[in-house]
Every structure is written in structure tokens, then in C-alpha cells.
Design a protein around this motif. Structure first.
Motif, short mmCIF file in Angstrom:
data_model
loop_
_atom_site.label_atom_id
_atom_site.label_comp_id
_atom_site.label_asym_id
_atom_site.label_seq_id
_atom_site.Cartn_x
_atom_site.Cartn_y
_atom_site.Cartn_z
N VAL A 125 0.85 -1.19 0.00
CA VAL A 125 0.00 0.00 0.00
C VAL A 125 0.89 1.24 0.00
O VAL A 125 1.74 1.40 0.88
CB VAL A 125 -0.92 0.05 1.24
CG1 VAL A 125 -1.95 1.17 1.07
CG2 VAL A 125 -1.61 -1.28 1.46
N VAL A 126 0.70 2.09 -0.97
CA VAL A 126 1.32 3.41 -0.99
C VAL A 126 0.25 4.40 -0.53
O VAL A 126 -0.79 4.55 -1.18
CB VAL A 126 1.82 3.79 -2.40
CG1 VAL A 126 2.41 5.20 -2.39
CG2 VAL A 126 2.84 2.78 -2.89
N GLY B 259 -5.14 8.31 5.05
CA GLY B 259 -4.36 7.32 4.31
C GLY B 259 -4.03 6.10 5.15
O GLY B 259 -4.14 4.95 4.68
N LEU B 260 -3.63 6.31 6.39
CA LEU B 260 -3.28 5.19 7.27
C LEU B 260 -4.50 4.39 7.68
O LEU B 260 -4.42 3.18 7.92
CB LEU B 260 -2.53 5.71 8.50
CG LEU B 260 -1.20 6.40 8.20
CD1 LEU B 260 -0.54 6.86 9.50
CD2 LEU B 260 -0.24 5.48 7.43
N GLY B 261 -5.65 5.05 7.77
CA GLY B 261 -6.88 4.31 8.03
C GLY B 261 -7.17 3.29 6.94
O GLY B 261 -7.64 2.18 7.21
N CYS B 262 -6.86 3.66 5.70
CA CYS B 262 -7.03 2.72 4.58
C CYS B 262 -6.12 1.51 4.75
O CYS B 262 -6.51 0.37 4.43
CB CYS B 262 -6.71 3.41 3.25
SG CYS B 262 -7.82 4.77 2.83
N VAL B 263 -4.91 1.74 5.23
CA VAL B 263 -3.97 0.63 5.44
C VAL B 263 -4.51 -0.32 6.49
O VAL B 263 -4.43 -1.55 6.35
CB VAL B 263 -2.58 1.16 5.85
CG1 VAL B 263 -1.60 0.01 6.02
CG2 VAL B 263 -2.06 2.15 4.81
N ALA B 264 -5.10 0.22 7.55
CA ALA B 264 -5.70 -0.64 8.58
C ALA B 264 -6.81 -1.50 8.00
O ALA B 264 -6.93 -2.70 8.33
CB ALA B 264 -6.24 0.23 9.72
N LEU B 265 -7.62 -0.94 7.11
CA LEU B 265 -8.68 -1.71 6.46
C LEU B 265 -8.09 -2.82 5.60
O LEU B 265 -8.58 -3.97 5.62
CB LEU B 265 -9.55 -0.79 5.61
CG LEU B 265 -10.34 0.31 6.32
CD1 LEU B 265 -11.08 1.18 5.31
CD2 LEU B 265 -11.33 -0.29 7.31
N ASP C 132 -0.30 -7.57 -5.15
CA ASP C 132 -1.43 -6.65 -5.18
C ASP C 132 -0.94 -5.29 -4.69
O ASP C 132 -0.31 -5.19 -3.64
CB ASP C 132 -2.57 -7.13 -4.27
CG ASP C 132 -3.20 -8.43 -4.76
OD1 ASP C 132 -3.17 -8.68 -5.98
OD2 ASP C 132 -3.72 -9.18 -3.92
N VAL C 133 -1.25 -4.25 -5.43
CA VAL C 133 -0.81 -2.89 -5.08
C VAL C 133 -2.02 -2.00 -4.89
O VAL C 133 -2.97 -2.04 -5.69
CB VAL C 133 0.13 -2.31 -6.16
CG1 VAL C 133 0.49 -0.85 -5.84
CG2 VAL C 133 1.40 -3.15 -6.30
N PHE C 134 -1.97 -1.20 -3.84
CA PHE C 134 -3.02 -0.22 -3.56
C PHE C 134 -2.38 1.15 -3.37
O PHE C 134 -1.31 1.26 -2.75
CB PHE C 134 -3.79 -0.59 -2.30
CG PHE C 134 -4.52 -1.91 -2.38
CD1 PHE C 134 -5.84 -1.97 -2.77
CD2 PHE C 134 -3.86 -3.10 -2.06
CE1 PHE C 134 -6.51 -3.19 -2.85
CE2 PHE C 134 -4.51 -4.32 -2.14
CZ PHE C 134 -5.84 -4.37 -2.53
N VAL C 135 -3.02 2.18 -3.89
CA VAL C 135 -2.60 3.56 -3.65
C VAL C 135 -3.78 4.27 -2.98
O VAL C 135 -4.91 4.20 -3.48
CB VAL C 135 -2.22 4.28 -4.96
CG1 VAL C 135 -1.71 5.69 -4.66
CG2 VAL C 135 -1.17 3.48 -5.73
N CYS C 136 -3.52 4.93 -1.86
CA CYS C 136 -4.62 5.47 -1.06
C CYS C 136 -4.36 6.92 -0.65
O CYS C 136 -3.29 7.25 -0.15
CB CYS C 136 -4.82 4.64 0.21
SG CYS C 136 -5.26 2.92 -0.10
N ASP C 137 -5.37 7.75 -0.86
CA ASP C 137 -5.39 9.13 -0.38
C ASP C 137 -4.30 9.98 -1.01
O ASP C 137 -3.75 10.87 -0.37
CB ASP C 137 -5.28 9.17 1.15
CG ASP C 137 -5.80 10.47 1.75
OD1 ASP C 137 -6.77 11.02 1.21
OD2 ASP C 137 -5.23 10.93 2.76
N LEU C 138 -4.01 9.72 -2.28
CA LEU C 138 -2.99 10.49 -3.01
C LEU C 138 -3.52 10.83 -4.40
O LEU C 138 -4.11 9.98 -5.06
CB LEU C 138 -1.69 9.69 -3.13
CG LEU C 138 -0.92 9.47 -1.82
CD1 LEU C 138 0.11 8.36 -2.00
CD2 LEU C 138 -0.23 10.76 -1.38
#
Length: 388
Positions: A50-51, A58-64, A130-136
Motif C-alpha cells: 500500500v502506498v 491514508g493510514l486508516g485505509c492501510v488498517a482496512l 497486489d498494489v493499492f494507492v490510497c489518499d494520493l
């Protein structure tokens, strides 16, 4: 350089509020070397990467995502460290290098470092990850080449965000093979977007985490727990924050609450210093509160709004600035866009390109950001002229 010269703990509060933190004085080359090492450790061998922006959203997305992959770290070591830090001067990343890595690797980034973060994923990730980009949100289409490199390396690439995207950039990212979901910036935070986009039955505490994160990120301010999330995400390491909120959601445990209480004593004093040195400026139809200092910008902006400001500008010692709006001013992103920045209608950030050498920074510190204030107020003037 003598370490004592940049040791914030040795400074009076007045001086500390006027100078940047110790990290500002480290050469970019050292920061890059450290960031590359930490990113490689997180990426290599990971099941998913996760980027994400390093704020609460953004970090909340990582927790999910770690919940989805059953990849959360053990919370106990972080709680023990919290208890120790509340009673001592231990730093927030104490012993971070000695802790285990999650199968869902985390690489924090900002819009300005997004290219570098994605390049590291393309270089270090295992094939078919699997790659995720969040809040960017990318500034322009220059990111597409590295996005294509990540897509070529990965099994899937999904991107969750809620910022205001340029249509051409969004089309280019989707055209590269990315599953991009962008929520309404004034209705959802990125954690909301991730929660509804991931095919998973999340437990109540994580659904609650997204709701409280939204309360903070959209500046709704109806849930007192959102201030706790905002402060904790700012003061804790990214891994600690993700692990603790992944376990407890927004109902933070006692060690965290004690730690926040300990840190907020100085926080309130820095807020007071910034509010005390603020000045009100009339720009077009708006009253703009302008101040300078190392402080929590949201609380300072709220105090300036209570004093009659439609918008607030908080110039930081490191050279950047936060722009906050209100119901009477929803063009913060337009102002920031004129001075090397961007964001939301009521919350944006920028760093004017006016610092050529350390003498410019010395002038910045000794004049409490005089040039930066002038440049940003000029941007307000331009937006006001266009509004007419």
C-alpha cells in the motif's frame, strides 16, 4: 553541526515555535537513503503493498487493507512503547527498526514523493503482488510512466482517493490499467472509499474508524474522537497508528489516551503562540487570518475563524503553508494551486518556490515567513479578482 543546535527539546517554546524540527536540517540524500531502505524492507516479499498518505485518512485505509489480508501486526509491543513514551523523552519511532513487518507492506508518500514511492514498488515488489494507492492525487500526467511500470509488475493495482482529480489525469491512470475509485471530496474521506470498494465484511470498529476519520478529514468536527485520531496519526509512527486503530478503531486504548494527554500540553502552548501572532488582512470580500509557527494548523485555523476570519493561512518554519477555509470561503485549493500546491475547497497546502539557499530560510525564520505570507496573499488577490 552541533546536534544541540537543532534539538527542539532544548529550545524555549517561543524559539521552538519559530524554527523547523530537526529533520529539516538533514540532507535530502540521507532522507532518500533511509526512505529507500525502509521501503525496500516493506515491499520485498510482501503479499500486498500500500502506498498511502501518512495522515489519519491514508493510514486508516492501510488498517482496512490489513484486515482484509489478515495481516495486522501484534499491538502489544506498541502499547508497551506508548506507556514508556508518556513518561519519558523516548522518540515516537524508538526501536521501530526491530519490529516485524506485515505481509501488507506500507510505503508512506506525499503528492510530491508519489513518483518515488511508485518507482520503489516497481523495483522491489515481487511479481504478481497486489498494489493499492490510497489518499494520493497526482499533480499531472507525468506519473503515468511509473504507474505503467507498477501495473506491469503487479497482479492488480487499485487506487482509492477523494481529492479533486483532473479528468485527463484520471483517464490516463485508468487507461494504464488501474482500478481507480474517486469519492466526492466534500462527502467522503478515502477510508470511506476503501470501505465501500473492498469486497469484505468489515467489523463494526473499522466501519466506525472510517466514519470518525471522515469527521476529521472533512473538518465536520461533530465527533470528539476525530481530534484523537488526528493527533495520534501525527505523533505516532505510521506502523504504530495502523496497528492500534486496526485493533481498536477510534476507541483508542488507555495508553494512547495517556500519551495524547502528555503531548497536548505543549501542543496547546504552540497553538496559543501562533494565534497570538496572527494578523487579519482584508482581501476582496474575505477576511484572511495570517500567522506563522510550528503548530497544529487545524486548531489555529478554527481559532482564527472564531475571531472573524473567512480563511486562515498558517505559514510553517519549514517553508510550507496550510490554507483553511470556511462556509464563507471555499476556494482554498485555487489559492494553493497558484503557489505550488493544491487540496480541497476548504483545506489545502502549498510551498511557494521562493527558497534558493539557506539565507532565504534564515530570512524566513527571522521575519516569521514575511515573503511567504506576501506570495500567498497575492494569490488570494488573484482569486478574488477572478471571482469578481
Amino acid at each position: 553541526m552541533d546536534d544541540d543546535l537543532i534539538d527542539s527539546d532544548a529550545l524555549s517554546l517561543s524559539r521552538k515555535s519559530r524554527l523547523p524540527g530537526a529533520g529539516f536540517f538533514y540532507p535530502d540524500s540521507l532522507d532518500e537513503e533511509y526512505a529507500d531502505r525502509r521501503a525496500r524492507e516493506a515491499i520485498e516479499g510482501a503479499e500486498a503493498v500500500v502506498v498511502a498518505d501518512g495522515d489519519a485518512d491514508g493510514l486508516g485505509c492501510v488498517a482496512l487493507l490489513r484486515e482484509v489480508y489478515d495481516a495486522a501486526l501484534d499491538v502489544a509491543p506498541f502499547e508497551a512503547s506508548l506507556a514508556a513514551r508518556a513518561d519519558s523523552s523516548l522518540t515516537d519511532d524508538e526501536d521501530e527498526d526491530d519490529r516485524e513487518d506485515s505481509p501488507v507492506g506500507l510505503v508512506t508518500a506525499s503528492p510530491h514523493s508519489l513518483d518515488d514511492a511508485l518507482e520503489r514498488v516497481a523495483e522491489y515488489a515481487d511479481p504478481d503482488v497486489d498494489v493499492f494507492v490510497c489518499d494520493l492525487c497526482p499533480d499531472d500526467e507525468s506519473v503515468i510512466e511509473v504507474v505503467e511500470a507498477v501495473v506491469a509488475r503487479a497482479e492488480t493495482v487499485r487506487w482509492f482517493d477523494h481529492h479533486q482529480w483532473d479528468d485527463d489525469v484520471a483517464a490516463a491512470v485508468r487507461g494504464a490499467g488501474v482500478d481507480l475509485v474517486v469519492g466526492e471530496s466534500d462527502e467522503e474521506c478515502t477510508a470511506d472509499v476503501a470501505l465501500r470498494s473492498l469486497d469484505y465484511d468489515f467489523p463494526d470498529h473499522l466501519a466506525d474508524l472510517a466514519a470518525v476519520t471522515r469527521d476529521h478529514d472533512l473538518w465536520i468536527k461533530e465527533d470528539p474522537r476525530s481530534d484523537d485520531l488526528a493527533d495520534y496519526s501525527h505523533w505516532a509512527s505510521a506502523e504504530e497508528y495502523v496497528t492500534v486503530v486496526g485493533r481498536y478503531g477510534p476507541e483508542l486504548p488507555e495508553p494512547v489516551r495517556d500519551y495524547l494527554e502528555h503531548r497536548r500540553v505543549e501542543k496547546e502552548r504552540l497553538i496559543e503562540a501562533a494565534v497570538d501572532r496572527a494578523e487579519m488582512e482584508s482581501v476582496g470580500p474575505w477576511t484572511v487570518g495570517v500567522t506563522y509557527g510550528r503548530c497544529s494548523q487545524n486548531e489555529v485555523a478554527e481559532a482564527l475563524r472564531e475571531q472573524g476570519a473567512d480563511a486562515a493561512v498558517i505559514v510553517k518554519p519549514a517553508g510550507s503553508a496550510s490554507i483553511r477555509g470556511s462556509e464563507g470561503f471555499e476556494r482554498a485549493h485555487e489559492v494553493a494551486g497558484l503557489v505550488n500546491g493544491g487540496g480541497h475547497p476548504r483545506a489545502a497546502g502549498c510551498k511557494p518556490d521562493i527558497y534558493d539557499d539557506m539565507l532565504d530560510y534564515a530570512y524566513h525564520w527571522t521575519t516569521e515567513g514575511a515573503t511567504t505570507k506576501q506570495v500567498i496573499l497575492a494569490a488570494f488577490e488573484r482569486v478574488a479578482s477572478e471571482a469578481e
